[in-house]
Write a protein that holds these residues in place. Sequence first.
Motif, PDB file in Angstrom:
ATOM      1  N   ILE A  90      36.128  48.279  64.365  1.00  0.00           N
ATOM      2  CA  ILE A  90      36.089  48.175  62.812  1.00  0.00           C
ATOM      3  C   ILE A  90      37.621  47.324  62.656  1.00  0.00           C
ATOM      4  N   LEU A  91      38.605  48.052  63.252  1.00  0.00           N
ATOM      5  CA  LEU A  91      40.120  47.427  63.076  1.00  0.00           C
ATOM      6  C   LEU A  91      40.021  45.979  63.637  1.00  0.00           C
ATOM      7  N   THR A  92      39.351  45.464  64.475  1.00  0.00           N
ATOM      8  CA  THR A  92      39.281  44.368  65.278  1.00  0.00           C
ATOM      9  C   THR A  92      38.620  43.180  64.333  1.00  0.00           C
ATOM     10  N   VAL A  93      37.429  43.540  63.687  1.00  0.00           N
ATOM     11  CA  VAL A  93      36.584  42.773  62.943  1.00  0.00           C
ATOM     12  C   VAL A  93      37.507  42.686  61.500  1.00  0.00           C
ATOM     13  N   THR A  94      38.103  43.437  61.089  1.00  0.00           N
ATOM     14  CA  THR A  94      38.470  43.509  59.772  1.00  0.00           C
ATOM     15  C   THR A  94      39.967  42.530  60.007  1.00  0.00           C
ATOM     16  N   SER A  95      40.616  42.671  61.004  1.00  0.00           N
ATOM     17  CA  SER A  95      41.998  42.021  61.083  1.00  0.00           C
ATOM     18  C   SER A  95      41.954  40.571  61.615  1.00  0.00           C
ATOM     19  N   ASP A  96      40.962  40.095  62.117  1.00  0.00           N
ATOM     20  CA  ASP A  96      40.803  38.878  62.516  1.00  0.00           C
ATOM     21  C   ASP A  96      40.042  37.953  61.669  1.00  0.00           C
ATOM     22  N   SER A  97      40.416  36.984  61.129  1.00  0.00           N
ATOM     23  CA  SER A  97      39.604  36.063  60.113  1.00  0.00           C
ATOM     24  C   SER A  97      38.527  35.340  60.977  1.00  0.00           C
ATOM     25  N   ARG A  98      38.737  35.015  62.431  1.00  0.00           N
ATOM     26  CA  ARG A  98      37.660  34.451  63.036  1.00  0.00           C
ATOM     27  C   ARG A  98      36.308  35.239  63.086  1.00  0.00           C
ATOM     28  N   LEU A  99      36.387  36.494  62.897  1.00  0.00           N
ATOM     29  CA  LEU A  99      35.261  37.428  62.976  1.00  0.00           C
ATOM     30  C   LEU A  99      34.652  37.956  61.679  1.00  0.00           C
ATOM     31  N   HIS A 100      35.484  36.972  60.726  1.00  0.00           N
ATOM     32  CA  HIS A 100      34.730  37.658  59.319  1.00  0.00           C
ATOM     33  C   HIS A 100      33.312  36.772  59.052  1.00  0.00           C
ATOM     34  N   THR A 101      32.406  37.013  59.861  1.00  0.00           N
ATOM     35  CA  THR A 101      31.074  36.494  59.970  1.00  0.00           C
ATOM     36  C   THR A 101      30.025  37.528  59.902  1.00  0.00           C
ATOM     37  N   PRO A 102      28.775  37.213  59.511  1.00  0.00           N
ATOM     38  CA  PRO A 102      27.644  38.195  59.176  1.00  0.00           C
ATOM     39  C   PRO A 102      27.642  39.025  60.273  1.00  0.00           C
ATOM     40  N   MET A 103      27.553  38.447  61.698  1.00  0.00           N
ATOM     41  CA  MET A 103      27.102  39.230  62.871  1.00  0.00           C
ATOM     42  C   MET A 103      28.095  40.465  62.992  1.00  0.00           C
ATOM     43  N   TYR A 104      29.557  39.982  62.785  1.00  0.00           N
ATOM     44  CA  TYR A 104      30.461  41.263  62.989  1.00  0.00           C
ATOM     45  C   TYR A 104      30.699  41.930  61.875  1.00  0.00           C
ATOM     46  N   PHE A 105      30.133  41.370  60.678  1.00  0.00           N
ATOM     47  CA  PHE A 105      30.228  42.396  59.685  1.00  0.00           C
ATOM     48  C   PHE A 105      29.209  43.443  59.904  1.00  0.00           C
ATOM     49  N   LEU A 106      28.008  43.230  60.341  1.00  0.00           N
ATOM     50  CA  LEU A 106      27.021  44.129  60.590  1.00  0.00           C
ATOM     51  C   LEU A 106      27.362  45.111  61.859  1.00  0.00           C
ATOM     52  N   LEU A 107      28.142  44.544  62.776  1.00  0.00           N
ATOM     53  CA  LEU A 107      28.827  45.241  64.022  1.00  0.00           C
ATOM     54  C   LEU A 107      29.541  46.402  63.534  1.00  0.00           C
ATOM     55  N   ALA A 108      30.387  45.947  62.542  1.00  0.00           N
ATOM     56  CA  ALA A 108      31.432  46.873  62.054  1.00  0.00           C
ATOM     57  C   ALA A 108      30.818  48.012  61.460  1.00  0.00           C
ATOM     58  N   ASN A 109      29.694  47.761  60.544  1.00  0.00           N
ATOM     59  CA  ASN A 109      29.034  48.564  59.853  1.00  0.00           C
ATOM     60  C   ASN A 109      28.319  49.538  60.818  1.00  0.00           C
ATOM     61  N   LEU A 110      27.659  49.034  61.833  1.00  0.00           N
ATOM     62  CA  LEU A 110      27.000  49.850  62.947  1.00  0.00           C
ATOM     63  C   LEU A 110      28.016  50.786  63.684  1.00  0.00           C
ATOM     64  N   SER A 111      29.240  50.359  63.729  1.00  0.00           N
ATOM     65  CA  SER A 111      30.426  51.296  64.624  1.00  0.00           C
ATOM     66  C   SER A 111      30.485  52.391  63.444  1.00  0.00           C
TER      67      SER A 111
END
Length: 326
Positions: free
Chosen positions: A52-73
């Motif tokens: 969750i921290l990695t996805v929210t802190s890295d702008s390159r991961l601000h995509t739908p796939m990683y948004f859903l991955l963070a919610n799965l976590s």
Amino acid sequence: KFLSKSMNETNHSRVTEFVLLGLSGSQELQPFLFFIFSLLYLAILLGNFLIILTVTSDSRLHTPMYFLLANLSFIDICVASFATPKMIADFLVERKTISFEACLAQIFSVHLFAGGEMVILVSMAYDRYVAICKPLHYTTIMSRRVCITLVLIPWGVGLIHTTSQLAFTVNLPFCGPNQVDSFFCDLPLVTKLACTDTYVISLLIVADSGFLSLSSFLLLVVSYTVILITVRNRSSASMAKARSTLTAHITVVTLFFGPCIFIYVWPFSGYSVDKVLAVFYTIFTPILNPVIYTLRNKEMKAAMAKLKSRYLKSGQVSAALRNIFS
């Protein structure tokens, strides 16, 4: 006379708490189990919070796939937390009890989070379907509104599912046995303790859970079948990344739905099997998901390395600690 007796039992229900028999009755094993499951729970929290921290802190991961991955976590943290802390604490006491209200809360939580996880896996499969099968329209289809909807639907489905499950239980009369042969209040086990015939209710509970599990699984099978056919027919270099991501998704789906299929297909079920499956859902699935998604994903590993270099620079941690304790 029988009706009068049943009404009397219903009106004078005596059970105010349940006794959890836990994973093992051996007192010698309790300290060992306390140590092992404490480490596993800590690993679950750290691993999923790190995603969750990695996805929210890295702008390159601000995509739908990683948004859903963070919610799965986040859901994985919830799945692990509704019963595991109680189980760990119970390893230190001889008599493991839980109040009637807390028992209902556990039943509510397990179906809310497990139902939500099933549907968010379907959301992630839809995201991969659009990305691989309709790449030119991906940004248009997977808009911000769609992404938020794909996250809200699992919570809505989970809430409807758990409300329907809890409706079968909340009004049951409990006036006699109160021992639950598990480390948390599992709905089928609690239902069996009611002072009434629960055969029809048990069938409804299985049908409700079975419908959600089967429909989610069929949607996933159809989605990934179409995706696999598309990937197989394309030999471009861009498909290599898609195959790697797809492998991680299919692995997680197999690990999550494998036990479900086992439960509904296996001709018999024993208490040991139920406990193993319960541990698998609440402990091993939440700890395996972050491992699978990070080890097979170069972008996640690169983002975590960047996060590590940002926060663990020489002297930065010690300076932060000095500020806290000064």
